[in-house]
Write an enzyme that holds these catalytic residues in place. Structure first.
Site, PDB file in Angstrom:
ATOM      1  N   CYS A 119      -8.869 -13.948  20.613  1.00  0.00           N
ATOM      2  CA  CYS A 119      -9.709 -14.323  21.858  1.00  0.00           C
ATOM      3  C   CYS A 119     -11.033 -14.795  21.313  1.00  0.00           C
ATOM      4  O   CYS A 119     -12.283 -14.359  21.965  1.00  0.00           O
ATOM      5  CB  CYS A 119      -9.771 -12.927  22.762  1.00  0.00           C
ATOM      6  SG  CYS A 119      -8.338 -12.749  23.556  1.00  0.00           S
ATOM      7  N   ASN A 120     -11.240 -15.525  20.078  1.00  0.00           N
ATOM      8  CA  ASN A 120     -12.626 -15.704  19.639  1.00  0.00           C
ATOM      9  C   ASN A 120     -12.288 -17.164  18.976  1.00  0.00           C
ATOM     10  O   ASN A 120     -12.307 -17.140  17.686  1.00  0.00           O
ATOM     11  CB  ASN A 120     -13.020 -14.661  18.389  1.00  0.00           C
ATOM     12  CG  ASN A 120     -14.405 -14.941  18.240  1.00  0.00           C
ATOM     13  OD1 ASN A 120     -14.924 -15.838  18.214  1.00  0.00           O
ATOM     14  ND2 ASN A 120     -15.107 -13.719  18.069  1.00  0.00           N
TER      15      ASN A 120
END
EC number: 2.8.1.9
Length: 781
Positions: A413-414
């Site tokens: 999620c980055n």
């Protein structure tokens, strides 16, 4: 080489191990503490006993519940070395909800802007959609820590300026474990940002852009506080966002937003209000009044009070299992422990090499593992093969799971951190997410051999050195002692033990047919079939492949050795015609049907590889077109009309030099590491069948294979000549292709393999026409 020094005493380690005996019972090694840490057995037992002992109900009904909640609130402030004089505690569902609360309620004024760091969690990117006030800017990490102004005074109070700008960044990158120096908080609060960053959106005129606004800091501390101490007396961000399951493992569903007194002055209640946040609200009039207590204004509805009460046992368990010493606090000791494990793992990984000296892994970090104030207990990497190509992280996840090792793969999620560490530009991101269709959380791990994510290992206070050694042993046994096909077979045999998402990934482990290239006119450009296209086969190879050739006035076949411009003739196979293109405006067509062509056509004889071939002359019109475009008189286009067999085994051939098909492994091409685009290098080898495997040159070991169920016999490697030195897009020659292959193959000029289709074993009078489809699985025997 780094030697590991344990942080915990033998008795402390024994007590910790006893709390997590379920790991040994399940034969599990847990290495995803950046995702969530694990809860201790006595922790959940004590939490359950507390619920059994007390009547804990809605805090609006029961004072006891309110007392418990207040007790937790004060414990949180103590945990971060601050008091209610300096910070408010607002309970939220998680760190994401805390970030959303900041985005909704921060008062930007008339000229304030939103700045965020590239290496941020997706939730920070989501804040952009809530703060479309004035301007949005993305900062790279060095624009935050590298663009400091010298502090020249105290943090000023809210001034009469017209705008308040908000900078949000992660205290610790959840991809790599890198920690941004927290000293920048005060410097930016005093002096602002030296550089605003890349503008993504703005509604301000040029005069109002980047004005000297007051600057406020929102610290995403979710990853950081899980294993590191945050001292809010020393560093004073205006807003701190966190999730408690990252620290304690249990309970989930509760986080917090800590708001400083300074931050509270520019925190405006949004239009919505819920139960518990107001003194009154009239139904008959647009009139309401918010609560006086700051945190009560923002805790809409009933708090998750049972989860909040459960936090007390989290604090107690942590302090009991990792007790404070005279020198270090509980969280300082945990930080030392996880950093020591990460440093040990990183050092051990650097020692792992293939027999040819190639490193086994590519590591991703900024500052190394020398200082725990700059690097946390996270190690991110990708595995590489002996040839230097990458192994997909999905395969690593499968192998790890079958060894009982739980770790994390992907971008976590980055995407910004992924972009930075993998060296992806904006076009590469588009290629991954928009053109190739990858989505967050899938196992689409390689595109053109380049990783779309990484493997992440992260540690908690209950992680042991034995856990790290088991991971290292898995990597050694699976990637230094076995071949790709052995790993694939191992995974396929054990696939039923994998979780559902990884079972889907198993289907992607086998190499697949990426592309087919048909060369209708010998030595001219290719007509390509790509996903999801299919193409029929004949008893000579791919239909229409090398069915035409150009001959000179002496009847000799013209090839690129004599005329490199042949590669500029681009064929397009249509329903009933073969169209030839030269440049942008010059085209001509000949019929595909032999019946249409043969009526008024002269028969000719030429040679291919010293063998005579019969052909039909395609006429004066196309002959003149060829002569004009190639600048050579007397050229003719011939189409093969008679049967041609190989001298070796009488297999039926078109006008190819040696075998029905030439297969190329894209992974082998990638190992050449040319500066030109990969597809241009692939084109140089003029193969019919292009696949992509786990390692370079493994195709040279094949004896037989099937593609989509169609059987092929390997005839042998393709011995290369200087034809591959010709760039098939431009016709220019460059010698490095041949010299590089010679170096990699130790003087031998082998690249690609010849294969022949094994005839169908059928008694049907008219066997069905076979097709190959891009995406077909390649099985090697």
């Amino acid at each position: 080489m780094t030697s590991y020094r344990p942080e915990f005493s033998a008795s402390e380690q024994s007590q910790i191990d006893a709390e997590f005996s379920r790991l040994a019972s399940n034969k599990s090694v847990y290495l995803d503490h950046a995702g969530t840490t694990l809860y201790a057995e006595s922790q959940v037992t004590a939490a359950a006993e507390q619920l059994q002992r007390n009547v804990i109900c809605n805090p609006h009904t029961c004072r006891l519940t309110g007392d418990f909640v207040d007790q937790v609130r004060f414990k949180i402030l103590e945990f971060f070395n601050t008091t209610a004089e300096d910070y408010h505690v607002i309970f939220t569902a998680n760190a994401t909800a805390a970030l959303s609360l900041v985005a909704e309620n921060f008062d930007f004024g008339s000229s304030g802007e939103f700045h965020f760091c590239q290496e941020n969690h997706t939730s920070v990117l989501g804040m952009r959609e809530r703060v479309r006030e004035n301007g949005i800017y993305m900062l790279r990490e060095n624009e935050i820590s590298g663009g400091k102004h010298k502090a020249n005074g105290k943090v000023h109070e809210v001034s009469g300026k017209t705008g308040n700008s908000l900078l949000t960044f992660s205290a610790q990158c959840n991809f790599s474990g890198y920690k941004i120096p927290l000293e920048v908080i005060e410097q930016i609060q005093i002096d602002g940002l030296a550089k605003p960053g890349k503008e993504l959106w703005s509604s301000l005129g040029e005069k109002k852009k980047n004005m000297h606004n007051d600057y406020y800091i929102c610290l995403d501390a979710a990853s950081f506080v899980a294993t590191s101490p945050l001292d809010l007396q020393k560093y004073r961000p205006d807003y701190v966002c966190l999730s408690f399951y990252k620290i304690f493992g249990y309970p989930t569903g509760v986080g917090a937003l800590l708001v400083s007194r300074r931050g509270a002055e520019v925190f405006q209640k949004r239009r919505f209000f819920g139960g518990g946040t107001i003194n009154y609200a009239y139904p008959h009039a647009m009139d309401y009044q918010l609560r006086e207590t700051f945190h009560q204004r923002y805790e809409d509805g009933t708090l998750p009070f049972l989860s909040i009460v459960g936090l007390l046992e989290g604090f107690r368990t942590l302090e009991r299992l990792v007790p404070r010493t005279d020198e270090f606090s509980t969280m300082e000791r945990i930080s030392r422990h996880v950093f020591g494990l990460a440093k040990y793992l990183e050092d051990q990984l650097r020692q792992l090499h293939h027999p040819n000296g190639e490193p086994l892994v590519k590591l991703y970090n900024k500052v190394g593992y020398q200082d725990k104030s700059r690097q946390g207990g996270i190690v991110a990497f990708n595995v590489r093969t002996e040839s230097g190509s990458f192994v997909g992280f999905g395969e690593i996840a499968c192998v790890a799971a079958l060894h009982g090792i739980l770790l994390r793969t992907g971008c976590f999620c980055n995407i910004g951190a992924c972009q930075y560490y993998l060296g992806l530009d904006e076009d590469a991101l588009d290629a991954i997410y928009k053109r190739a269709g990858r989505i967050c959380g899938d196992y689409f791990d390689l595109i053109d051999g380049q990783p779309t994510g990484a493997v992440r290992v992260s540690f908690g206070y209950m992680t042991t050195i034995q856990d790290v050694d088991k991971l290292l042993q898995m990597l050694r046994s699976s990637y230094l002692a076995t071949k790709p096909l052995q790993r694939i077979q191992f995974i396929e045999e054990q696939a039923e033990q994998l979780p559902p998402l990884l079972k889907e990934r198993v289907q992607l482990l086998r190499p697949k047919l990426l592309q087919m290239a048909i060369y209708p006119v010998k030595s001219c450009a290719a007509f390509k079939i790509e996903l999801p296209g299919s193409w029929p086969l004949t008893d000579q190879g791919l239909k229409y492949d090398r069915e035409w050739m150009i001959v000179d006035m002496n009847g000799m076949a013209l090839t690129q050795k004599r005329c490199t411009e042949l590669c500029l003739i681009r064929p397009v196979i249509k329903v009933d015609q073969l169209e030839l293109q030269f440049g942008e405006n010059s085209t001509i067509s000949v019929p595909l049907s032999l019946d249409d062509q043969a009526a008024d056509t002269a028969k000719c004889v030429s040679k291919v590889c010293r063998q005579p071939v019969e052909g039909l002359d395609c006429g004066d019109r196309v002959a003149q077109w060829l002569s004009e475009n190639l600048g050579m008189e007397g050229l003719r286009l011939l189409r093969q009309s008679g049967q041609r067999n190989s001298s070796k085994d009488q297999q039926k051939l078109s006008l190819v030099n040696q075998a029905q098909f030439l297969l190329l492994n894209k992974s082998s091409v990638r190992s050449l590491q040319f500066e030109e685009p990969l597809d241009e290098t692939v084109d140089r080898f003029r193969a019919n069948i292009i696949i992509d495997t786990g390692s370079a040159f493994e195709e040279l070991t094949y004896k037989a294979l099937s593609i989509g169920g169609i059987q092929f016999q390997v005839e042998g490697p393709c011995q290369r000549c200087d034809m591959i030195c010709i760039n098939q897009r431009t016709g220019e020659r460059s010698p490095e292709t041949l010299t590089t292959i010679s170096r990699l193959q130790k003087g031998r000029m082998r690249f690609g393999i010849y294969i022949t289709r094994i005839p169908q074993d059928t008694k049907e009078l008219e066997p069905k026409e076979q097709h190959m489809t891009c995406g077909d699985v390649v099985l090697v025997e």
